[in-house]
Write a protein that holds these residues in place. Structure first.
Motif, PDB file in Angstrom:
ATOM      1  N   ARG A  82      -2.647  25.190 -50.006  1.00 23.82           N
ATOM      2  CA  ARG A  82      -3.702  25.985 -49.366  1.00 23.82           C
ATOM      3  C   ARG A  82      -3.375  27.474 -49.281  1.00 23.82           C
ATOM      4  N   TYR A  83      -2.103  27.842 -49.293  1.00 18.56           N
ATOM      5  CA  TYR A  83      -1.775  29.263 -49.229  1.00 18.56           C
ATOM      6  C   TYR A  83      -1.941  29.938 -50.585  1.00 18.56           C
ATOM      7  N   ASN A  84      -2.153  29.145 -51.617  1.00 19.12           N
ATOM      8  CA  ASN A  84      -2.480  29.701 -52.927  1.00 19.12           C
ATOM      9  C   ASN A  84      -3.985  29.885 -53.053  1.00 19.12           C
ATOM     10  N   ILE A  85      -4.729  28.858 -52.827  1.00 19.43           N
ATOM     11  CA  ILE A  85      -6.188  28.928 -52.797  1.00 19.43           C
ATOM     12  C   ILE A  85      -6.731  27.576 -52.393  1.00 19.43           C
ATOM     13  N   ASN A  86      -7.859  27.574 -51.762  1.00 20.58           N
ATOM     14  CA  ASN A  86      -8.410  26.327 -51.244  1.00 20.58           C
ATOM     15  C   ASN A  86      -9.770  26.004 -51.836  1.00 20.58           C
ATOM     16  N   LYS A  87     -10.567  27.020 -52.070  1.00 23.10           N
ATOM     17  CA  LYS A  87     -11.902  26.804 -52.630  1.00 23.10           C
ATOM     18  C   LYS A  87     -12.308  28.036 -53.411  1.00 23.10           C
ATOM     19  N   LEU A  88     -12.975  27.815 -54.530  1.00 20.32           N
ATOM     20  CA  LEU A  88     -13.519  28.940 -55.267  1.00 20.32           C
ATOM     21  C   LEU A  88     -14.725  28.501 -56.062  1.00 20.32           C
ATOM     22  N   GLY A  89     -15.607  29.430 -56.308  1.00 14.83           N
ATOM     23  CA  GLY A  89     -16.803  29.143 -57.089  1.00 14.83           C
ATOM     24  C   GLY A  89     -17.279  30.405 -57.780  1.00 14.83           C
ATOM     25  N   LEU A  90     -17.841  30.242 -58.946  1.00 14.52           N
ATOM     26  CA  LEU A  90     -18.342  31.386 -59.700  1.00 14.52           C
ATOM     27  C   LEU A  90     -19.622  31.011 -60.428  1.00 14.52           C
ATOM     28  N   THR A  91     -20.584  31.888 -60.329  1.00 15.69           N
ATOM     29  CA  THR A  91     -21.813  31.762 -61.110  1.00 15.69           C
ATOM     30  C   THR A  91     -22.030  33.066 -61.852  1.00 15.69           C
ATOM     31  N   THR A  92     -22.111  32.992 -63.161  1.00 18.57           N
ATOM     32  CA  THR A  92     -22.324  34.174 -63.989  1.00 18.57           C
ATOM     33  C   THR A  92     -23.521  33.928 -64.894  1.00 18.57           C
ATOM     34  N   ILE A  93     -24.455  34.852 -64.880  1.00 19.85           N
ATOM     35  CA  ILE A  93     -25.653  34.753 -65.711  1.00 19.85           C
ATOM     36  C   ILE A  93     -25.743  35.985 -66.599  1.00 19.85           C
ATOM     37  N   ALA A  94     -25.944  35.772 -67.873  1.00 21.96           N
ATOM     38  CA  ALA A  94     -26.101  36.877 -68.816  1.00 21.96           C
ATOM     39  C   ALA A  94     -27.520  36.894 -69.355  1.00 21.96           C
ATOM     40  N   ILE A  95     -28.088  38.074 -69.426  1.00 19.09           N
ATOM     41  CA  ILE A  95     -29.406  38.277 -70.032  1.00 19.09           C
ATOM     42  C   ILE A  95     -29.213  39.182 -71.240  1.00 19.09           C
TER      43      ILE A  95
END
Length: 475
Positions: free
Chosen positions: A145-158
């Motif tokens: 948990r001290y490294n990372i616990n949750k992550l999310g990414l949304t990338t949209i290209a037009i």
């Protein structure tokens, strides 16, 4: 405490090259179901408007006056981690919590493309696709948990694009890429790692940081296709880098029992920790300065998504059989250092002060090799398949991030294309991505920036399955 920062960088920075990424680095991996069915070997085919992504010059090869394509991918990742170990900062005491688990977060990615022929020479196109995307969440009591616990990414290209048929054999295409990225991160920090207050006990003085950020970035896209003869076509495709300055907000909450209890001592500790370092806090034990982990502050990180160059070809072996090939080089070495900047200076592990987190993943440039083919089983039905080797930019377990147990992978793809009355094209594809088992090792933080982790390690077993569906209407 740095970990919140560290991981936002990772998240934003790596554009979330997270664990749901199905191509090496932080690429999503498939933006066309027709291409997916050949393990992305069929860029030279230019069978529909999704050629905007793989090679915009292919727009001149489309039949009819115009068309639009809509597709979607369901990604089923499986990330198993085990033998996870960690120690508290500047200590040999092991971090308590879960040392194994499984991450399975289904991801859906839609893509849409359109094309319209102005005349025999010029074709216009517009695409909207997902170049990056992931979502990963560990148990809140994970040893990591001290490294990372949750992550999310949304990338949209037009991408608006234009293609020009210069000669019967040569076509050229260009596109302008507008890329929007939104990222979120949850990171735990050990506020007891500063060692400045005996009441802040390691493992009982955790803070949690939730960071969100977004940004628009812009780049360009160039393509060329050459019909050597009636049977052979080759192409070259170049996608530029895209620079991002992701800006957002970091929110800090006290969650450990020593800093979030109902006692006056807990309330006092929380007040000291979450006050700016420029502010003096009066306590029964004397005056002290705040630690800088304010409840809400601004955060930013600059990242550069890499450019890529691909060479691809198609060979019409018979009236029913087509063969495809693609070699893609990606300049992943652009991701060799990143700095996450916080609005407020903080007292960090070791008692020093810093307002940034620095990561140095030391990535290398990579290549992908794909081959595939299609067989026209009947007039409406075409069967397709492909295989690809996709190299990871990570060289050693010390360079790997626990947010992305990335490693070399092999794609196995099959699919089918069904054409109804020439105007309606239905496609489906299934891909199994076999990812090599990997190790993760991280040294203790240096104490010079916002980070409080001790030495950590884990082992990962990862694979993914992708199901794609696509429809094209020609008019």
């Amino acid at each position: 405490m740095k970990h919140v920062s560290f991981k936002i960088s990772t998240l934003l920075i790596s554009t979330l090259f997270a664990q749901n990424a199905i191509a090496s680095g932080y690429h999503f991996g498939t933006q066309s179901v027709g291409a997916q069915s050949t393990a992305n070997a069929a860029a030279a085919e230019a069978a529909d408007a999704s050629t905007i992504f793989s090679n915009p010059a292919g727009l001149t090869k489309l039949d009819g006056r115009g068309e639009f394509t809509i597709s979607g991918n369901l990604v089923f990742p499986s990330i198993k981690y085990g033998e996870a170990k960690g120690t508290y900062y500047n200590s040999t005491v092991p971090v308590t919590g879960s040392d194994s688990g499984k991450i399975t977060e289904v991801t859906f990615a839609p893509h849409m493309y359109g094309a319209y022929k102005l005349n025999d020479k010029v074709t216009l196109g517009l695409g909207m696709y997902i170049p990056f995307g992931s979502k990963t969440e560990y148990d809140e009591n994970s040893v990591l948990r001290y490294n990372i616990n949750k992550l999310g990414l949304t990338t949209i290209a037009i991408e608006p694009a234009i293609a020009y048929q210069a000669t019967p054999q040569h076509s050229f295409g260009a596109g302008l890429i507008g890329q929007y990225s939104q990222a979120e991160l949850r990171k735990y920090a050990d506020w007891g790692a500063s060692g400045t207050n005996p009441l802040l006990r390691q493992g009982h003085s955790d803070g949690r940081g939730d960071v969100k950020g977004n940004d628009w970035g812009f780049g360009y896209h160039l393509g060329w296709m050459f019909d050597v003869n009636d049977r052979v076509r080759v192409g070259v495709n170049y996608r530029s880098k895209v620079e991002h300055n992701l800006k957002g907000t970091a929110k800090w909450d006290a969650v450990g029992s020593a800093v979030n209890g109902s006692t006056p001592t807990s309330a006092l500790l929380q007040k000291v920790i979450q006050s700016p370092t420029s502010q003096t806090v009066v306590t029964p034990f004397g005056s002290t300065t705040g630690r800088g982990y304010v409840p809400s502050e601004k955060a930013s990180v600059k990242i550069v998504t890499p450019e890529s160059l691909s060479v691809h070809g198609m060979y019409r072996a018979t009236d029913k059989v087509n063969l495809f090939g693609d070699i893609t080089w990606t300049r992943h070495s652009r991701f060799n250092k990143a700095e996450l900047m916080f609005e407020n200076e903080k007292q960090v592990a070791g008692g020093t002060r810093s307002n940034k987190t620095v990561i140095t993943p030391n990535w290398r440039d990579t290549y992908k090799v794909a081959v595939g083919g299609s067989y026209q089983y009947s007039e409406p039905l075409q069967l397709r398949a492909g295989i690809a080797f996709d190299q990871s930019p990570i060289k050693t377990s010390q360079d790997r991030l626990n947010t992305m147990p990335d490693a070399n992978r092999i794609w196995y793809s099959v699919g089918a294309r069904y054409t109804h009355k020439k105007n309606h094209v239905f496609e489906t594809a299934f891909t199994y991505v076999d990812i090599k088992d990997s190790d993760f090792k991280a040294e203790q933080s240096t104490g010079s920036d916002v980070d409080s982790k001790g030495a950590t390690s884990a082992r990962f077993k990862t694979y993914a399955s992708i199901l794609g569906m696509q429809y094209t209407y020609r008019f």
